[in-house]
Motif scaffolding. Structure first.
Motif, PDB file in Angstrom:
ATOM      1  N   ARG A 149       1.259  -1.176   0.179  1.00 24.55           N
ATOM      2  CA  ARG A 149      -0.268  -0.274   0.515  1.00 24.55           C
ATOM      3  C   ARG A 149       1.287   1.411  -0.052  1.00 24.55           C
ATOM      4  O   ARG A 149       1.915   0.992   0.488  1.00 24.55           O
ATOM      5  CB  ARG A 149      -0.994  -0.140   1.165  1.00 24.55           C
ATOM      6  CG  ARG A 149      -2.207  -0.756   1.326  1.00 24.55           C
ATOM      7  CD  ARG A 149      -2.736  -0.961   1.970  1.00 24.55           C
ATOM      8  NE  ARG A 149      -1.855  -1.153   3.693  1.00 24.55           N
ATOM      9  CZ  ARG A 149      -2.195  -1.535   5.216  1.00 24.55           C
ATOM     10  NH1 ARG A 149      -3.573  -0.232   5.324  1.00 24.55           N
ATOM     11  NH2 ARG A 149      -1.667  -1.049   6.066  1.00 24.55           N
ATOM     12  N   SER A 163      -8.118   8.884  -0.527  1.00 25.56           N
ATOM     13  CA  SER A 163      -8.487   8.322  -0.756  1.00 25.56           C
ATOM     14  C   SER A 163      -8.276   6.615   0.006  1.00 25.56           C
ATOM     15  O   SER A 163      -8.729   5.922   0.834  1.00 25.56           O
ATOM     16  CB  SER A 163      -9.968   7.999  -1.609  1.00 25.56           C
ATOM     17  OG  SER A 163      -9.308   7.547  -3.013  1.00 25.56           O
ATOM     18  N   GLU A 164      -7.366   6.307  -0.665  1.00 23.45           N
ATOM     19  CA  GLU A 164      -6.475   5.304  -0.721  1.00 23.45           C
ATOM     20  C   GLU A 164      -5.414   4.666   0.540  1.00 23.45           C
ATOM     21  O   GLU A 164      -4.891   4.268   0.879  1.00 23.45           O
ATOM     22  CB  GLU A 164      -5.743   5.679  -2.246  1.00 23.45           C
ATOM     23  CG  GLU A 164      -7.079   5.145  -3.304  1.00 23.45           C
ATOM     24  CD  GLU A 164      -5.698   4.628  -4.407  1.00 23.45           C
ATOM     25  OE1 GLU A 164      -6.653   4.339  -5.487  1.00 23.45           O
ATOM     26  OE2 GLU A 164      -4.754   5.369  -4.769  1.00 23.45           O
ATOM     27  N   ASP A 165      -5.236   6.650   1.494  1.00 21.58           N
ATOM     28  CA  ASP A 165      -4.343   6.550   1.918  1.00 21.58           C
ATOM     29  C   ASP A 165      -4.122   5.814   3.243  1.00 21.58           C
ATOM     30  O   ASP A 165      -5.082   5.562   4.302  1.00 21.58           O
ATOM     31  CB  ASP A 165      -3.674   7.890   2.472  1.00 21.58           C
ATOM     32  CG  ASP A 165      -2.451   8.102   2.916  1.00 21.58           C
ATOM     33  OD1 ASP A 165      -1.507   8.173   3.170  1.00 21.58           O
ATOM     34  OD2 ASP A 165      -2.967   8.143   4.654  1.00 21.58           O
ATOM     35  N   ASN A 222      -7.759   6.595   6.298  1.00 20.92           N
ATOM     36  CA  ASN A 222      -8.454   5.863   6.218  1.00 20.92           C
ATOM     37  C   ASN A 222      -8.633   4.712   8.017  1.00 20.92           C
ATOM     38  O   ASN A 222      -9.653   4.526   8.169  1.00 20.92           O
ATOM     39  CB  ASN A 222      -7.869   4.249   5.540  1.00 20.92           C
ATOM     40  CG  ASN A 222      -8.666   4.609   4.270  1.00 20.92           C
ATOM     41  OD1 ASN A 222     -10.037   5.277   3.704  1.00 20.92           O
ATOM     42  ND2 ASN A 222      -8.003   4.239   2.879  1.00 20.92           N
ATOM     43  N   LYS A 246     -14.807  11.054  10.780  1.00 23.24           N
ATOM     44  CA  LYS A 246     -14.190  10.887   8.907  1.00 23.24           C
ATOM     45  C   LYS A 246     -14.477  12.990   8.887  1.00 23.24           C
ATOM     46  O   LYS A 246     -13.955  13.227   7.991  1.00 23.24           O
ATOM     47  CB  LYS A 246     -15.334  10.703   8.116  1.00 23.24           C
ATOM     48  CG  LYS A 246     -14.343   9.116   8.270  1.00 23.24           C
ATOM     49  CD  LYS A 246     -13.106   8.901   7.918  1.00 23.24           C
ATOM     50  CE  LYS A 246     -13.011   7.516   8.054  1.00 23.24           C
ATOM     51  NZ  LYS A 246     -12.251   6.994   7.303  1.00 23.24           N
TER      52      LYS A 246
END
Length: 207
Positions: free
Chosen positions: A131, A164-166, A170, A175
Motif C-alpha cells: 500500500r 482516499s487510498e491512504d 483510512n 471522518k
C-alpha cells in the motif's frame, strides 16, 4: 568498578519558552555571526531540485482562534520520487539537491509560517507493505504552553484519489476531522493552518 549512573535523572519536559528561537533560529532573532543562515531555512539546496515547486503558508492557532506569534514549525518529507534523504533509505537514491527537512519560526507580527519546498511523491506505508501513502508532509510544532512537540501531517486537496487510498487517513474513525489534515491548494500555494484546540482542532499523531 563500574559506577552506577542512576543519579543522572531525566530532565523534565518544559514549555518551549522564549529561548527556543534564540537557540534554533538565532539570525531570525537578530543574533548574527553564528550561522550564515539559520539551520533548516529551506529544503531546497539549489535550483536543480527535482519536482514541482510549492509554497506552504499557514498559522498555528490556539483554542480561542488567535494565531500564535511565537510558534516554531518544522517539516519532514520525501522528495519528488517518494524517497527520503536518509541513510536508512534503501529503495533508491534520494535527490541530492533536497534535504527533506526545514524549520520556520512564525512571523512575530502575524504568526504566519512559510515554506518553499516541492510536492513529495507517494511513499510505502510500511516495509514489505504494497500500500502507498498519499503525498504528504509531516509537521512538528512547538510553542509556549507545549511541553512536548506536536506531530501532524498535511495532505493535498488536489490528491483526492490518493487520499482516499491512504492507510493513515483510512484509520481515522471520525471522518469529519480528516479535513484538518488537508492543505488547500491555490495555484502553487498550499494553505494549511494548525489548530491546537477548539472545534477545528487538528489531528495530532503519537510519534
Amino acid at each position: 568498578m563500574v559506577q552506577s549512573l542512576g543519579y543522572l535523572k531525566e530532565t523534565p519536559s518544559q514549555t518551549a519558552g522564549p529561548y527556543v528561537h534564540i537557540g534554533c533560529t538565532p539570525n531570525f532573532t537578530g543574533i548574527h555571526g553564528i550561522f550564515d543562515k539559520d539551520l533548516g531555512s529551506g529544503p531546497l539546496t539549489n535550483d536543480k531540485t527535482k519536482g514541482e515547486r510549492i509554497t506552504i503558508r499557514g498559522h498555528v492557532y490556539d483554542g480561542t482562534g488567535t494565531p500564535l506569534k511565537d510558534a516554531l514549525v518544522e517539516i519532514w518529507q520525501a522528495d519528488a520520487d517518494g524517497l527520503f534523504p536518509s541513510p536508512t533509505e534503501t529503495r533508491g537514491k534520494a535527490d541530492p539537491n533536497f534535504t527533506g527537512w526545514a524549520r520556520c519560526p512564525g512571523d512575530m507580527d502575524t504568526g504566519e509560517f512559510v515554506f518553499e519546498t516541492i510536492k513529495p511523491g507517494r511513499t510505502p506505508f510500511r516495509d514489505r507493505d504494497p500500500r502507498l501513502q498519499a503525498p504528504h508532509i509531516t509537521f512538528w510544532v512547538v510553542a509556549r504552553g507545549i511541553n512536548i512537540g506536536l506531530h501532524t501531517r498535511m495532505y493535498f486537496s488536489d490528491e483526492e484519489k490518493a487520499n482516499s487510498e491512504d492507510p493513515i487517513l483510512n484509520m481515522i474513525e471520525l471522518k469529519v476531522r480528516v479535513p484538518t489534515l488537508i492543505g488547500r491548494r491555490d495555484g502553487d500555494t498550499i494553505h494549511f493552518d494548525i489548530h491546537l484546540q477548539g472545534d477545528k482542532e487538528t489531528i495530532f499523531f503519537d510519534m
